[in-house]
Design a protein around this motif. Structure first.
Motif, mmCIF file in Angstrom:
data_model
loop_
_atom_site.group_PDB
_atom_site.id
_atom_site.type_symbol
_atom_site.label_atom_id
_atom_site.label_comp_id
_atom_site.label_asym_id
_atom_site.label_seq_id
_atom_site.Cartn_x
_atom_site.Cartn_y
_atom_site.Cartn_z
ATOM 1 N N ASP A 171 0.795 -1.221 0.000
ATOM 2 C CA ASP A 171 0.000 0.000 0.000
ATOM 3 C C ASP A 171 0.833 1.279 0.000
ATOM 4 O O ASP A 171 0.432 2.278 0.582
ATOM 5 C CB ASP A 171 -0.960 -0.004 1.204
ATOM 6 C CG ASP A 171 -2.097 0.986 0.974
ATOM 7 O OD1 ASP A 171 -2.587 1.041 -0.177
ATOM 8 O OD2 ASP A 171 -2.453 1.711 1.917
ATOM 9 N N SER A 172 2.007 1.226 -0.584
ATOM 10 C CA SER A 172 2.820 2.452 -0.675
ATOM 11 C C SER A 172 3.439 2.475 -2.061
ATOM 12 O O SER A 172 4.124 1.529 -2.468
ATOM 13 C CB SER A 172 3.907 2.448 0.392
ATOM 14 O OG SER A 172 4.977 3.268 -0.013
ATOM 15 N N VAL A 173 3.157 3.580 -2.789
ATOM 16 C CA VAL A 173 3.690 3.706 -4.155
ATOM 17 C C VAL A 173 5.216 3.654 -4.121
ATOM 18 O O VAL A 173 5.855 2.978 -4.934
ATOM 19 C CB VAL A 173 3.205 5.025 -4.795
ATOM 20 C CG1 VAL A 173 3.848 5.232 -6.160
ATOM 21 C CG2 VAL A 173 1.686 5.000 -4.923
ATOM 22 N N ASN A 174 5.807 4.317 -3.134
ATOM 23 C CA ASN A 174 7.283 4.342 -3.039
ATOM 24 C C ASN A 174 7.854 2.952 -2.838
ATOM 25 O O ASN A 174 8.868 2.595 -3.434
ATOM 26 C CB ASN A 174 7.731 5.237 -1.881
ATOM 27 C CG ASN A 174 7.566 6.702 -2.215
ATOM 28 O OD1 ASN A 174 7.359 7.039 -3.386
ATOM 29 N ND2 ASN A 174 7.616 7.557 -1.215
ATOM 30 N N TYR A 175 7.199 2.158 -1.963
ATOM 31 C CA TYR A 175 7.704 0.814 -1.689
ATOM 32 C C TYR A 175 7.577 -0.079 -2.927
ATOM 33 O O TYR A 175 8.453 -0.884 -3.225
ATOM 34 C CB TYR A 175 6.949 0.190 -0.515
ATOM 35 C CG TYR A 175 7.352 0.722 0.841
ATOM 36 C CD1 TYR A 175 8.333 1.713 0.957
ATOM 37 C CD2 TYR A 175 6.760 0.260 2.021
ATOM 38 C CE1 TYR A 175 8.710 2.209 2.189
ATOM 39 C CE2 TYR A 175 7.128 0.759 3.263
ATOM 40 C CZ TYR A 175 8.105 1.731 3.343
ATOM 41 O OH TYR A 175 8.480 2.220 4.568
ATOM 42 N N ILE A 176 6.444 0.069 -3.635
ATOM 43 C CA ILE A 176 6.259 -0.752 -4.846
ATOM 44 C C ILE A 176 7.307 -0.372 -5.884
ATOM 45 O O ILE A 176 7.895 -1.235 -6.544
ATOM 46 C CB ILE A 176 4.825 -0.583 -5.392
ATOM 47 C CG1 ILE A 176 3.831 -1.226 -4.414
ATOM 48 C CG2 ILE A 176 4.692 -1.209 -6.775
ATOM 49 C CD1 ILE A 176 2.389 -0.964 -4.713
ATOM 50 N N LEU A 195 10.234 0.814 -5.247
ATOM 51 C CA LEU A 195 11.513 0.273 -4.759
ATOM 52 C C LEU A 195 11.635 -1.199 -5.153
ATOM 53 O O LEU A 195 12.695 -1.655 -5.594
ATOM 54 C CB LEU A 195 11.573 0.417 -3.231
ATOM 55 C CG LEU A 195 12.847 -0.068 -2.550
ATOM 56 C CD1 LEU A 195 14.028 0.808 -2.948
ATOM 57 C CD2 LEU A 195 12.700 -0.058 -1.030
ATOM 58 N N PHE A 196 10.525 -1.915 -5.021
ATOM 59 C CA PHE A 196 10.510 -3.327 -5.407
ATOM 60 C C PHE A 196 10.823 -3.479 -6.897
ATOM 61 O O PHE A 196 11.645 -4.297 -7.300
ATOM 62 C CB PHE A 196 9.148 -3.936 -5.062
ATOM 63 C CG PHE A 196 8.929 -5.326 -5.590
ATOM 64 C CD1 PHE A 196 9.692 -6.389 -5.134
ATOM 65 C CD2 PHE A 196 7.971 -5.583 -6.570
ATOM 66 C CE1 PHE A 196 9.503 -7.676 -5.626
ATOM 67 C CE2 PHE A 196 7.778 -6.859 -7.065
ATOM 68 C CZ PHE A 196 8.546 -7.907 -6.590
ATOM 69 N N PHE A 197 10.162 -2.649 -7.731
ATOM 70 C CA PHE A 197 10.410 -2.718 -9.183
ATOM 71 C C PHE A 197 11.872 -2.463 -9.520
ATOM 72 O O PHE A 197 12.481 -3.156 -10.325
ATOM 73 C CB PHE A 197 9.552 -1.679 -9.915
ATOM 74 C CG PHE A 197 8.145 -2.153 -10.215
ATOM 75 C CD1 PHE A 197 7.925 -3.406 -10.761
ATOM 76 C CD2 PHE A 197 7.047 -1.346 -9.963
ATOM 77 C CE1 PHE A 197 6.646 -3.844 -11.049
ATOM 78 C CE2 PHE A 197 5.770 -1.782 -10.247
ATOM 79 C CZ PHE A 197 5.557 -3.033 -10.786
ATOM 80 N N THR A 198 12.436 -1.441 -8.891
ATOM 81 C CA THR A 198 13.800 -1.037 -9.281
ATOM 82 C C THR A 198 14.835 -2.070 -8.863
ATOM 83 O O THR A 198 15.909 -2.130 -9.446
ATOM 84 C CB THR A 198 14.173 0.335 -8.663
ATOM 85 O OG1 THR A 198 13.827 0.311 -7.281
ATOM 86 C CG2 THR A 198 13.450 1.462 -9.350
ATOM 87 N N LYS A 246 -3.993 6.187 -8.251
ATOM 88 C CA LYS A 246 -3.083 6.137 -7.094
ATOM 89 C C LYS A 246 -1.724 5.552 -7.475
ATOM 90 O O LYS A 246 -0.677 6.044 -7.061
ATOM 91 C CB LYS A 246 -3.722 5.285 -5.986
ATOM 92 C CG LYS A 246 -2.844 5.119 -4.761
ATOM 93 C CD LYS A 246 -3.505 4.259 -3.718
ATOM 94 C CE LYS A 246 -2.585 3.998 -2.551
ATOM 95 N NZ LYS A 246 -3.187 3.119 -1.548
ATOM 96 N N TYR A 247 -1.766 4.480 -8.247
ATOM 97 C CA TYR A 247 -0.518 3.772 -8.565
ATOM 98 C C TYR A 247 0.080 4.211 -9.897
ATOM 99 O O TYR A 247 0.831 3.467 -10.507
ATOM 100 C CB TYR A 247 -0.774 2.252 -8.585
ATOM 101 C CG TYR A 247 -1.151 1.704 -7.231
ATOM 102 C CD1 TYR A 247 -0.260 1.738 -6.171
ATOM 103 C CD2 TYR A 247 -2.418 1.173 -7.010
ATOM 104 C CE1 TYR A 247 -0.599 1.235 -4.925
ATOM 105 C CE2 TYR A 247 -2.775 0.676 -5.766
ATOM 106 C CZ TYR A 247 -1.858 0.709 -4.721
ATOM 107 O OH TYR A 247 -2.206 0.230 -3.507
#
Length: 1336
Positions: free
Chosen positions: A777-782, A784-787, A837-838
């Motif tokens: 539920d956090s755009v930043n965390y998602i 980070l996961f992608f990168t 949102k995303y």
């Protein structure tokens, strides 16, 4: 964070001995105690209750018979086989216990008050009645005598450097009046001080400290003397300094006590006489007196013997306290209360020199006790409770509890403290995992206080917060409450002599009953008491409930450790003989039985263990033991000898080692042998199981449901580490339960690669993508996961599973790349949940794919800009573009935006870049003015997308064709260009023409000719076919061009000439015969090429039989002669080389045998021996050849091939002569094999023309040569030679052992050959029928 746990207690009483004991020492024999009384010397042994040996000193008059005599010192001298005794009257005696002889070795008229031997027993110091000190050798020869009271300070006097007077110094908070203070008067000693000097040696025996009462001031002073009795220093004036004195064996401090105006302190002096630190005793001023203080041998425990003052009508109470220090705080760890009975009053106490934690105590009623302690960490036992990580530290009448689950508080602070009425000796945590925080606390009065967690009615006044809470903060930590206090009474009779610490190993069983170990009827026997609470009687006194004995089980031996496993509920006991017993407490009639291993043998530790634990290894329940010498045992197998501490948690075993590492092992699928191997081999530092820790670290606790391991340093401070093995195990558990949020936060905090979220279980991840997105539920965390995503499986590379159960699930979509798959699946899920949102995460998913979908990402940004109703929550186009620029280089993005041919987008990106508008605006404006196709062509050419540019340019009309052709030529895009035009057009022809020219430049004549022919450019096609040697095609082109007969004839003749150069006689003859009608020339060419049958055909076709006589027959005879010469030369060469090979091999055999005589193992140099060089070393050989090769390597490939050929020289004595011979012999065989067919045809012609004799001779010679070669092949290419070429000794799959074995097998190692076909024998083709039957 450690407490002292009593492992063993022993006692012995002697009713036979007379008088009262005055002092004692330890005998040289284990367990012997030598006691001095008013009448003599007595030896006690704890094994029995009787006196074993006695020497009376009244017989010879050394002690008076009325019992008024006094012994002031006893020392066992094992080297002299006697005991040295000093009497107050001044005699120094040597007593032999076996012969009962007494010898007086010296006497001091003024009497003796102290006799003290140095730790190495080389010197003895005597304090006399005249206040002098006498230093003597071990043979009682006086070294020197000095007055105790000296006026000067000593050799270590401080040097005044004269840096200003006291008046001129800065006095800080004291103010200036401090300069004028007079020195306070030193008060005389207390009334109870016996006034005798006290002597204590430093651990290394180099210095001795003496405390004596000063005759002038009446106060005590401590003086430090050297071995030679030279005064070193005198203590500063200390008011209220008392008689107790003990020098720490490690040598840095001297402990004494001091009565201060408001408290009673233990103070420490340095060697120079200055005070250095103190701590306060837990008594009021004037309440107790300190008789003696003693350090144990490793300076970790200070024992203090205290006695009550001001007791009327009864004897004073006696106590012994054990103090330890950690992080600059002194803890009272054990209190022994000896009561007030006369016979329980202490005479003396001693620490053992060899057993560091054994204390010996002697009471007045000839009651001798000894206690063995060891360090232990008392922590909650359980798996899943929030209070499991609680650690309890005893500090006098307080228990300091630290809840590591919530916060890591460094000692001496704590989370909260429990205040008890009496000093605490033992803490036991509940062994039921559901109540693992509940504590049972045993105090010095044998009362058990039970503290429980749960719904208490109000705040318990005995529980106070430590480092958390207070100051208006609300503490989030739950605290326990005092539930009940029980009195424990296990003694059989009330008048029994007091034995403090009579109960040990208090254990709280899961069914709320208690186990304690007490002393049995005999000295070497323990009793296991199983206690339960007496049901509460209404109206009875509320204060204290009794625990009754449910059962007492006598144990055949002394119990020295007891452990109850919270998981398996097993209770294990260790006895002094190291046997392990299992207590079956859940049985209807609880019994003890031996602990048996999987092989059903009774388990016995090889050495006594001070810490035990129960765990499972590969499913089998085992007992772990750690000795005080760092040896770790699993059942009776020693697995390591360098372990300083260990802890078990779930299926993990954590250990700290002497090499300052913390290792963690998963025991689920590990055998004991594998554990032993892992611990013994210094595992690679990069291994996940090992991590370096600070020197001397010990494990305090492992926090469950978390990854924290708390370590304590030698000084006492704490350190928290997250061991990688525990971290990964916990993350895997979370991922299996689909708890993505917890796993993600832990991985982010502890720098675990986020690829593991997918790689752990790809199927589960892809099926639960929406769950993952909603939990994170956090755009930043998602983002980070992608990168962090990478196209590799991290469960195989970075985080392989330790317990062997690798998650090798089959890949869901093997044809798709991992990163692309995740990006697509997650993008779809995010677009389904909330695309606004995303938005940024969706852009990241596009950019992260390979190749990146930048056009789509840019289009999405463009759509955001175009959207008419902007959503409040949605990301603006500006933000999205800014984010995109953070992921992708701005110039790259600018080029991609240009590639969309959308000028609004281009300007939007350009504005965000560092580009100058003066540069890009004119360029864009110029583009805007162009026709659409030409505009796109210009953009594509600018972006170097030439194929696309060609497509757009081909649509621009014929006026742009020259530009099109130039682009095709510049970029060699011929094939793409040909696809854009129909084959009937002139443009197609022009492109083909250019393409053909290009291919001719590349010397691809035939392909160029095909392109020309296809486009109808026949003249160029003819030339190209001629150049490529395709004469049939060239003739076709000539026909297309309509050549005349003469032109065709001259063309054919020139082509025939070229074919003859290429030795293609048959083809040249066809051209001459068919196209130039010159059959005579054709026949001569065929004869030249030995094509007899074709030549005959033409001769007969044209009826020119005269050629038979003039040309054909002479040619046949000539051919027969040359074949005979050839076969003869091959035969002689073959025989010569074969015999030489035999010689070379024999020489090598000899050289090998000579080497074996010198016991040199077979070595690769053997093939380097030859008759000319008896020994050629490997280095000679290598230097010679590698050097020349390095020179060759720079030359052309032609020369390199030449060098390769020369590598195996036929020169006699050269290193590879045998290989060269093999090579030449093989070539001979192959050469003869190839001429068989030619000879067959020649024989037929010879017979045809009646030359039977010549034909027979040729056939016979060939047959002989072939036979010779066939019989020789097995001798030359021996089977072992072939075998060696097949089985390569070296290679990626070979091991050191396999290579050695291979070398040992072959006495003659095959040479190292570049091309193995040299070693394989040549093949004979038996299918060729070359012989003529009529010639036989």
């Amino acid at each position: 964070m450690r407490n002292l746990r009593l492992l063993r207690a022993g006692e012995c009483r002697s009713a036979a001995a007379t008088g009262t004991p005055l002092c004692f020492c330890l005998g040289a024999e284990p367990g012997a105690v030598l006691v001095g009384s008013q009448y003599g010397l007595v030896e006690l042994r704890p094994g029995g209750d009787s006196v074993s040996r006695e020497v009376s000193l009244t017989v010879d008059g050394f002690l008076p018979e009325d019992g008024s005599g006094c012994i002031v010192g006893v020392e066992d001298l094992p080297e002299q086989e006697s005991v040295c005794v000093a009497t107050a009257a001044g005699d120094i005696l040597l007593c032999n216990l076996s012969t009962e002889q007494v010898e007086c070795v010296g006497s001091v008229d003024s009497g003796l008050s102290v006799m003290s031997w140095s730790p190495d027993q080389e010197l003895v110091l005597l304090a006399t009645g005249q206040q002098t000190l006498i230093m003597m050798t071990r043979d009682f020869e006086p070294i020197t005598e000095k007055q105790i009271h000296q006026d000067e300070f000593g050799e270590g006097k401080f040097v005044a450097l004269g840096w200003g007077k006291k008046e001129t110094q800065f006095h800080g908070s004291e103010g200036k009046q401090a300069a004028h203070h007079k020195q306070t008067e030193v008060l005389p000693t207390s009334a109870w001080d016996d006034g005798r000097p006290r002597v204590t040696w430093r651990g290394d025996g180099q210095f001795v400290a003496v405390s004596a009462v000063c005759p002038e001031t009446g106060a005590r002073k401590v003086r430090v003397w050297s071995r030679e009795l030279v005064l070193q220093s005198t203590s500063e004036p200390i008011s209220g300094l008392e008689q107790a004195l003990s020098w720490k064996p490690s040598g840095n401090l001297i402990a004494s006590t001091q009565e201060k105006p408001n408290r009673h302190d233990v103070v420490f002096l340095e060697k120079n006489g200055l005070l250095h630190g103190e701590f306060t005793l837990p008594f009021q001023k004037g309440q107790v007196k300190v008789n003696e203080m003693l350090w144990n041998a490793d300076s970790t425990i200070l024992a203090i013997w205290l006695e009550d003052l001001k007791v009327e009508n009864s004897n004073p109470n006696t106590y012994v306290q054990l103090w330890t220090t950690g992080n600059y705080h002194w803890y009272l760890k054990q209190s022994l209360h000896f009561g007030s009975l006369e016979e329980n009053q202490l005479v003396s106490l001693l620490w053992d020199r060899e057993n560091l934690y054994r204390l010996h105590i002697l009471c007045q009623g000839w009651h001798y006790l000894f206690y063995d302690w060891h360090w232990t960490t008392d922590h909650g036992l359980g798996e899943n409770n929030q209070h499991m990580a609680n650690v309890a530290v005893i500090d006098g009448d307080k228990v300091l509890v630290t809840a590591f689950q919530h916060t890591v508080v460094p000692p001496p602070m704590c989370t909260y403290e429990l205040q008890l009425p009496q000093a605490v000796n033992q803490v036991a945590f509940h062994t039921d995992p559901k109540h693992s925080g509940d504590m049972a606390i045993l105090d010095a009065d044998n009362r058990i206080s039970v503290y429980r967690y749960g719904q208490s009615t109000g705040n318990d006044p005995s529980v106070k917060f430590g480092a958390v809470g207070g100051n208006g903060f609300k503490a989030a930590v739950e605290t326990p409450y005092l539930d009940k206090t029980y009195r424990v009474d296990v003694s059989s009779s009330s008048n029994e002599v007091m034995n403090p610490l009579g109960l040990r190993f208090l254990t709280w069983l899961p069914d709320d009953s208690f186990l304690v170990v007490g002393q049995g009827q005999h000295a070497a026997q323990s009793v296991l008491h199983h206690l339960t609470a007496v049901p509460h009687v209404a109206g009875a006194e509320e204060e204290c409930l009794n625990l009754r004995i449910r059962l007492s089980v006598p144990v055949d031996g002394e119990v020295i450790s007891l452990y109850c496993s919270p998981v398996t509920r097993t209770v294990a006991l260790q006895l002094t003989d190291r046997r392990i017993l299992k207590y079956l407490w859940e049985a209807s009639a609880p019994v003890l039985e031996p602990w048996r291993s999987s092989s059903s043998s009774a388990v016995q530790f090889p050495y006594r263990c001070v810490q035990t634990s129960i765990t499972r290894i590969s499913g089998e329940e085992v007992i772990l033991g750690l000795t005080d010498r760092c040896r770790l045992f699993v059942n009776d197998i020693e697995v390591a000898s360098n372990i300083t501490s260990f802890a078990t948690y779930n299926e993990f075993l954590l250990v700290t080692t002497n090499s300052h590492t913390c290792q963690c092992f998963c025991l689920k699928n590990l055998s004991v042998k594998a554990l032993q191997a892992s611990l013994s081999s210094a595992a690679a530092p990069s291994s996940e199981t090992v991590r370096k820790v600070e020197r001397g670290s010990r494990i305090v606790s492992v926090v469950p449901q978390d990854t924290k391991v708390v370590l304590q340093m030698p000084r006492g401070n704490l350190e928290t580490i997250h061991h990688r093995v525990l971290v990964l195990a916990q993350i895997r558990k979370w991922l299996d339960r689909l708890m993505f949020r917890e796993a993600f936060q832990c991985m982010r905090k502890l720098r675990i690669n986020l690829n593991l979220l997918y790689d752990h279980n790809p199927k589960a991840f892809l099926e639960n993508t929406e769950t993952f997105i909603r939990q994170i539920d956090s755009v930043n965390y998602i983002n980070l996961f992608f990168t962090e995503l990478k196209d590799e499986d991290f469960t195989k590379s970075m985080y392989p599973s330790l317990n062997g159960s690798s998650n090798s699930q089959p890949r869901q979509h093997p044809d798709q790349k991992k990163v692309n798959l995740i990006c697509d699946v997650m993008r779809v899920a995010m677009e389904r949940i909330d695309p606004q949102k995303y938005c940024l995460s969706i852009l990241t998913a596009h950019v992260k794919k390979s190749p990146p979908e930048l056009e789509i990402a840019l289009q999405k940004v463009h759509d955001l800009r175009e959207s008419i109703t902007p959503d409040v929550q949605a990301v603006s186009a500006e933000e999205a573009l800014k984010y995109l620029l953070f992921l992708v280089d701005v110039n790259e993005l600018y080029d991609y935006s240009l590639g969309t041919y959308d000028f609004d987008l281009v300007v939007m990106v350009a504005e965000k870049s560092q580009k100058d508008p003066k540069e890009y605006l004119p360029f864009l404006n110029a583009l805007r003015k162009m026709e659409t196709n030409y505009q796109r062509y210009t953009i594509d050419r600018h972006l170097k997308r030439y194929t696309k540019a060609l497509g757009h340019l081909s649509k621009c009309g014929p006026e742009h064709f020259s530009e099109f052709l130039n682009l095709v030529k510049d970029q060699n895009l011929y094939t793409e260009a040909l696809k854009l035009y129909p084959s009937s057009t002139q443009e197609y022809k022009d492109i083909s023409d250019a393409y053909g020219e290009y291919l001719i430049q590349k010397q691809l004549y035939e392909q160029a000719a095909l392109i020309f022919a296809r486009a109808g450019i026949f003249a160029k096609a003819l030339d190209a076919f001629q150049s490529s040697g395709s004469w049939q095609q060239a003739l076709c082109m000539a026909s297309q061009l309509g050549y005349t007969k003469d032109k065709l004839s001259s063309l054919s003749r020139s082509m025939a000439g070229k074919l003859v150069e290429q030795r293609k006689y048959a083809e040249a003859a066809i051209l001459l015969e068919q196209y130039t009608q010159d059959y005579e020339e054709a026949v001569l060419l065929l004869l030249e090429g030995a094509l007899w049958e074709e030549a005959l055909r033409l001769i007969h076709k044209y009826g020119r039989l005269d050629i038979l006589e003039t040309n054909l027959k002479p040619a046949i005879l000539e051919a027969q002669k040359s074949q005979l010469i050839f076969l003869d030369s091959q035969k002689t060469a073959f025989l010569r080389h074969k015999s030489r090979l035999q010689v070379v091999r024999e020489l090598k055999e000899k050289a090998c045998e000579n080497l074996q005589d010198y016991e040199v193992p077979n070595c690769p140099e053997l093939e380097l021996f030859s008759e000319t060089s008896s020994v050629v070393t490997a280095s000679d050989m290598n230097s010679k050849y590698t050097h020349s090769n390095s020179r060759i390597s720079a030359r052309s490939s032609k020369n390199r091939r030449k060098a390769e050929r020369k590598r195996y020289s036929l020169k006699e004595g050269s290193p590879f002569e045998d290989i060269a011979l093999l090579e030449v012999l093989g070539e001979s065989v192959r050469a003869v094999e190839t001429v068989k067919g030619e000879i067959h045809i020649l024989l037929k012609q010879l017979v045809l023309f009646g030359y039977d004799e010549q034909a027979g001779a040729l056939q016979q010679v060939l047959e002989e040569v072939l036979q010779l070669m066939e019989t020789s092949v097995p001798e030359i290419w021996t089977p072992d030679l072939q075998q060696s070429s097949v089985s390569l000794v070296l290679g990626p799959n070979s091991t050191a052992n396999s290579i050695m074995a291979a070398y040992q097998q072959k006495r003659m190692m095959p040479p190292v050959v570049q091309d193995p076909e040299v070693l394989t024998p040549p093949k004979f083709n038996k299918n060729v029928q070359w012989k003529l039957h009529l010639l036989q």
